[in-house]
Design an enzyme around this catalytic site. Structure first.
Site, PDB file in Angstrom:
ATOM      1  N   HIS A 181       9.891 -21.933 -29.763  1.00  0.00           N
ATOM      2  CA  HIS A 181      10.478 -20.709 -30.294  1.00  0.00           C
ATOM      3  C   HIS A 181       9.403 -19.826 -30.928  1.00  0.00           C
ATOM      4  CE1 HIS A 181      14.745 -21.074 -29.710  1.00  0.00           C
ATOM      5  NE2 HIS A 181      14.789 -22.287 -30.235  1.00  0.00           N
ATOM      6  N   CYS A 237       9.009 -16.356 -27.664  1.00  0.00           N
ATOM      7  CA  CYS A 237       9.457 -14.978 -27.897  1.00  0.00           C
ATOM      8  C   CYS A 237       8.478 -14.224 -28.798  1.00  0.00           C
ATOM      9  CB  CYS A 237      10.836 -14.979 -28.554  1.00  0.00           C
ATOM     10  SG  CYS A 237      12.170 -15.510 -27.477  1.00  0.00           S
TER      11      CYS A 237
END
Length: 379
Positions: A181, A237
């Site tokens: 992440h 991301c």
């Protein structure tokens, strides 16, 4: 008689040196023993049979994308190497995969990405003992988690980053890969154009917090010596500028300099899964990171691509499989993507930055991407 004597004297001297007029700075024209003219670039130490073209000077205002001058507060002028960089053969890699098992944000393919990247690096010549993997999965049904020193916790990731650049020297080849992440948090220092710091998220983020781009830069990039090569792949991301490198390649305009760049001496390139305001995805098949999958597929297809070829291939690969994210390339050094081959172990270049640190007078314009937007919680 006088003309014959002049010709004989010229023959004794050998072929005359061609005129160096209208050549770009750093270029020199020479002749072979057969009289053919070739050209030498003393900056990149390359040769060419084609005459280089000198660009016509134009009157224009100085922009922040141009090479900055040294800060007045410190003698930060750097010297460029004139000798070729000899590889030392030392190669190290840190691979981090975070699946976040048991959490609401759990992923499935990040640890797989690490082992696939390890197999690729072994083929590239990285020793097995010089590749460290940090993960948070179950190595076998009998084990609940990976051993404590191999878990992808914040503490272990920071320690692994320090190990990666420890005793780094000119001619070393280093590699860092993160799959997991990524997120953003508000920047309170006033050094981010969009008002946000990019972050990577360790497996114990709920207890230990995130790892901010400023910290990644300070550990990996700031003190990396000249001629030391570091390749970074961030499959997460908001990773477009997650290493705070000064130069970002924007297709099709080329290299764009950050508003407040920090110039260093090392040779660092980062491949990011998406732009700062985008999300990276996992593949719908076999649960793999989109960037990692595209990167490995294109490198196996063409092991020695030009940087331009690899960047275009990554975009085409991602688009062909139906994803909207746009892979990004950033660097500590400006170079011609059409004339440099990408490699994890070769292609060492000297420092071309004239200064070390932040140029004087650098100003920041906040909010270019909009303030106050909600931070996405997905990968």
């Amino acid at each position: 008689i006088e003309k014959a004597a002049t010709v004989a004297k010229a023959r004794r001297r050998g072929p005359s040196k061609p005129a160096a007029t209208d050549l770009p700075p750093g270029w020199e024209a020479k002749r072979t023993s057969e009289g053919e003219v070739y050209y030498i670039d003393h900056v990149t130490r390359s040769t060419s049979w084609t005459r280089p073209v000198r660009r016509r000077k134009e009157r224009r205002s100085i922009t922040r994308d141009e090479a900055p001058v040294a800060p007045a507060s410190r003698p930060a002028v750097t010297r460029t190497r004139t000798a070729a960089i000899v590889p030392t053969g030392k190669r190290k890699a840190l691979l981090v995969g975070c699946n976040y098992p048991g959490k609401a944000c759990a992923l499935r393919g990040c640890v797989n990405d690490c082992f696939r990247m390890r197999d690729f690096l072994r083929r590239e010549g990285f020793p097995a003992g010089a590749i460290r993997i940090l993960r948070d999965d179950r190595p076998s049904p009998r084990d609940f988690f990976a051993p404590a020193d191999e878990r992808s916790t914040r503490k272990n990731i920071v320690a692994g980053l320090k190990w990666l650049v420890e005793n780094a020297a000119c001619g070393d080849a280093l590699f860092f890969h993160f799959s997991g992440h990524g997120s953003e948090q508000r920047d309170l220092s006033g050094t981010e154009t969009d008002g946000f710091n990019e972050t990577i998220i360790p497996s114990d983020f709920d207890k230990s917090g995130l790892i901010v781009d400023n910290e990644l830069f300070d550990i990996l990039v700031r003190d990396l010596p000249e001629g030391c090569k570091l390749n970074v792949v961030l499959d997460c991301c908001h990773s477009g500028t997650a290493l705070d490198l000064p130069f970002n390649y924007v297709r099709p305009r080329g290299w764009q300099c950050e508003e407040v760049p920090f110039h260093t001496r090392g040779d660092v390139q980062m491949w990011a899964g998406c732009a700062d305001d985008e999300q990276s995805e996992e593949t719908h098949f076999r649960s793999r990171g989109v960037l990692t999958t595209a990167f490995l597929q294109e490198m196996y297809r063409n092991p020695r691509p030009l940087y331009k070829e690899l960047l275009d291939a990554l975009h085409a690969n991602v688009t062909r499989r139906g994803y909207t994210q746009k892979p990004q390339l950033s660097s500590t050094q400006r170079f011609d993507l059409d004339n440099r081959v990408f490699s994890t172990v070769d292609g060492f270049v000297p420092n071309h930055n004239l200064i070390y640190g932040v140029p004087p007078g650098a100003r920041l314009t906040l909010g270019r991407r909009g303030r106050g937007r909600k931070l996405p919680q997905r990968r």
